[in-house]
Enzyme design. Structure first.
Site, PDB file in Angstrom:
ATOM      1  N   ARG A 107      75.111  10.217 -13.741  1.00  0.00           N
ATOM      2  CA  ARG A 107      74.148  10.136 -12.638  1.00  0.00           C
ATOM      3  C   ARG A 107      72.906   9.377 -13.079  1.00  0.00           C
ATOM      4  O   ARG A 107      72.412   8.502 -12.377  1.00  0.00           O
ATOM      5  CB  ARG A 107      73.783  11.536 -12.161  1.00  0.00           C
ATOM      6  N   ASP A 136      81.350   9.018 -13.085  1.00  0.00           N
ATOM      7  CA  ASP A 136      81.197   9.706 -11.810  1.00  0.00           C
ATOM      8  C   ASP A 136      81.047   8.661 -10.718  1.00  0.00           C
ATOM      9  O   ASP A 136      81.104   7.459 -10.980  1.00  0.00           O
ATOM     10  CB  ASP A 136      80.006  10.668 -11.837  1.00  0.00           C
ATOM     11  N   HIS A 211      85.452  11.927  -7.759  1.00  0.00           N
ATOM     12  CA  HIS A 211      84.268  11.437  -8.491  1.00  0.00           C
ATOM     13  C   HIS A 211      84.548  10.072  -9.128  1.00  0.00           C
ATOM     14  O   HIS A 211      84.122   9.804 -10.254  1.00  0.00           O
ATOM     15  CB  HIS A 211      83.837  12.444  -9.549  1.00  0.00           C
ATOM     16  N   GLU A 275      86.023  19.086  -7.310  1.00  0.00           N
ATOM     17  CA  GLU A 275      85.488  18.499  -6.081  1.00  0.00           C
ATOM     18  C   GLU A 275      86.239  17.234  -5.657  1.00  0.00           C
ATOM     19  O   GLU A 275      85.672  16.151  -5.545  1.00  0.00           O
ATOM     20  CB  GLU A 275      83.999  18.203  -6.260  1.00  0.00           C
ATOM     21  N   TRP A 341      83.235  27.115 -13.815  1.00  0.00           N
ATOM     22  CA  TRP A 341      81.871  26.713 -13.442  1.00  0.00           C
ATOM     23  C   TRP A 341      81.400  27.323 -12.129  1.00  0.00           C
ATOM     24  O   TRP A 341      80.207  27.581 -11.947  1.00  0.00           O
ATOM     25  CB  TRP A 341      81.760  25.186 -13.371  1.00  0.00           C
ATOM     26  N   ASP A 368      70.318  22.533 -14.554  1.00  0.00           N
ATOM     27  CA  ASP A 368      69.690  21.680 -13.535  1.00  0.00           C
ATOM     28  C   ASP A 368      69.086  22.536 -12.430  1.00  0.00           C
ATOM     29  O   ASP A 368      68.482  22.009 -11.500  1.00  0.00           O
ATOM     30  CB  ASP A 368      70.682  20.676 -12.957  1.00  0.00           C
ATOM     31  N   THR A 417      72.399  15.513 -14.105  1.00  0.00           N
ATOM     32  CA  THR A 417      71.164  14.714 -14.116  1.00  0.00           C
ATOM     33  C   THR A 417      70.841  13.999 -12.810  1.00  0.00           C
ATOM     34  O   THR A 417      70.118  13.001 -12.813  1.00  0.00           O
ATOM     35  CB  THR A 417      71.218  13.681 -15.259  1.00  0.00           C
ATOM     36  N   GLU A 418      71.337  14.489 -11.671  1.00  0.00           N
ATOM     37  CA  GLU A 418      70.924  13.864 -10.410  1.00  0.00           C
ATOM     38  C   GLU A 418      69.402  13.772 -10.307  1.00  0.00           C
ATOM     39  O   GLU A 418      68.865  12.774  -9.818  1.00  0.00           O
ATOM     40  CB  GLU A 418      71.456  14.672  -9.218  1.00  0.00           C
TER      41      GLU A 418
END
Length: 473
Positions: A107, A136, A211, A275, A341, A368, A417-418
């Site tokens: 990210r 990603d 992703h 996802e 997760w 985060d 890290t967005e």
């Protein structure tokens, strides 16, 4: 004598009578690898006659060195120019074999030199896995010789969204700043070697089959609708643009993985698996045809088939597949290591399904998340995980059988890290929460939170020599 501040705390530490007077206690200590200790065990004995570090392996001796270095911070000047070291006996070994941290460099790209500093931080806390999230939707960060456009195109986005993304947001503000970067193979080999010298394994992650928008932007034929030219994703969240399930795309991933395996000697290779929307597989003719050929009842089942095809490359090289906990629902290989997760409960599901599992639950070890009042803290993705909550984290959920508990091989904290543009922001979000996490990962005796803080305060001086961190108060 100053207080002894060792983080994470050893499993057993006994202060004995007396002190050792030495000219150079670091140089004068005796160090030996011995046969009467387990492979992960070490001992430190400091008496008035001297200091001895004993360990069951070279790795354990590294941990002894780290603990001993922190012990020496309690030494004080003495007569005749010597240094007085407190007499102690330390008997120590980690509780878990996997004590990790994930760093998302996809990210927001992080410079190689900062990654090396993160490795130093992990070593300081006797952690032994650095999981690098290398690819990603928003960026591809690893050089692949067979597919140069992955970094020529996929490593760069023209702009990034501004502000925190909400669930149903459709309009965005952008910063207009081109962002990107990638690691050459030589840089990654340097990172791997630097980590290896410190007893740390670097586990690479190539996240698939979702992703993958950055890869599809570079090679549109990988997508389910190859006539659509995508860009590298400029917003966060989950993209519907996932890899197609054609034979050519399977071979593309296999080729990428073969090059990744040449760089990373890790016995574990992470293939993501999280996802992955199946909406395009339900729409694309080629995917529907593949689903029918395989006799699958749902498009989402293509994920398990795809992962099994590309994971054959890992098996050929004797490596083990690691994946996020969605993999349990995709009929993944039985020997896959699952990273739980979405919740601690997902870890229970994984071990009950027979998988070795790394506990990485978002409610406890996602760094985060906010660690203070959002009104005064830097922008974050949401949630609330203050330092004390990390210290209270229980790695093993209650109610498991002994056999199920044994399948929990360790734990890992995550830095996504967005909302972290560079090293300064990562340091602020990571530390000192990593210090509390290290206590749980190592298996330090559980004491009061206040006692932990008495050790943490002087420990922050050690961290400051390496990276920025959030103030404790």
């Amino acid at each position: 004598m100053p207080d002894i501040a060792i983080v994470p705390a050893p499993r057993e530490l006994t202060v004995t009578d007396g002190r050792w007077l030495a000219d150079d206690p670091a140089a004068e200590a005796v160090r030996t690898v011995v046969e009467n200790l387990g492979e992960s065990e070490y001992r430190i004995d400091v008496t008035p006659a001297g200091a001895r570090l004993s360990a069951g392996s070279d790795d354990a001796l590294r941990h002894a060195e780290t603990t001993y270095g922190q012990l020496l911070d309690a030494a004080v000047p003495a007569e005749d120019g010597k240094v007085a070291v407190p007499a102690v006996r330390i008997a120590d070994a980690p509780r878990f074999g996997w004590r990790g941290m994930m760093l998302d460099v996809a990210r927001h790209f992080m410079p190689k030199d900062f990654v090396l500093k993160i490795i130093d931080v992990l070593a300081l806390h006797r952690l032994n896995v650095l999981h690098l999230h290398l690819t990603d939707d928003q960026g591809w960060r690893v050089q692949i010789d067979a597919y140069p456009r992955l970094t020529e195109i996929g490593a760069w986005r023209d702009r990034s969204m501004v502000g925190r993304m909400t669930h149903d947001q459709t309009e965005f503000t952008y910063d207009g700043v081109r962002h990107g970067g990638f690691y050459t193979k030589d840089e990654l080999r340097e990172i791997v070697a630097y980590a290896g010298e410190r007893g740390i394994t670097v586990v690479p992650e190539i996240d698939l089959p979702g992703h993958m928008q950055a890869a599809i932007a570079a090679y549109p034929e990988l997508g389910n609708f190859p006539d659509r030219q995508l860009g590298v994703r400029q917003i966060w969240g989950i993209s519907d643009d996932v890899l197609n399930v054609n034979d050519e795309t399977v071979e593309f991933v296999r080729t990428v993985l073969r090059e990744v395996l040449e760089i990373f000697p890790s016995p574990y290779i992470h293939l993501g698996g999280d996802e992955c929307p199946a909406v395009q597989w339900a729409e694309a003719d080629a995917a529907r045809k593949r689903q029918a050929e395989l006799g699958l009842s749902e498009p989402s089942q293509l994920q398990g088939w795809f992962t099994a095809q590309v994971a054959e490359v890992l098996a050929e090289e004797g490596r083990r597949l690691v994946g996020w906990d969605e993999m349990v629902e995709t009929d993944c290989p039985q020997d896959a290591v699952i990273m739980a997760w979405r919740s601690a409960h997902r870890g229970e599901v994984a071990v009950k399904a027979g998988h070795e599992t790394v506990m990485a639950p978002c409610e406890s070890v996602y760094f985060d998340y906010y660690q203070g009042d959002p009104a005064t803290e830097p922008l974050a993705i949401g949630g609330f995980i203050p330092l004390e909550k990390v210290y209270d984290f229980e790695v093993i959920p209650p109610g498991l059988s002994a056999e199920e508990e044994a399948r929990i091989v360790g734990t890992q904290c995550q830095i996504w890290t967005e909302y972290m543009e560079g090293p300064e922001q990562v340091g602020y979000m990571l530390l000192p929460r990593l210090c509390a996490f290290a206590e749980r990962a190592w298996g330090s005796p559980r004491t009061s939170y206040d006692e932990f803080l008495t050790r943490l305060r002087p420990h922050l001086t050690r961290i400051e020599r390496l990276v920025d961190h959030r103030p404790l108060d």
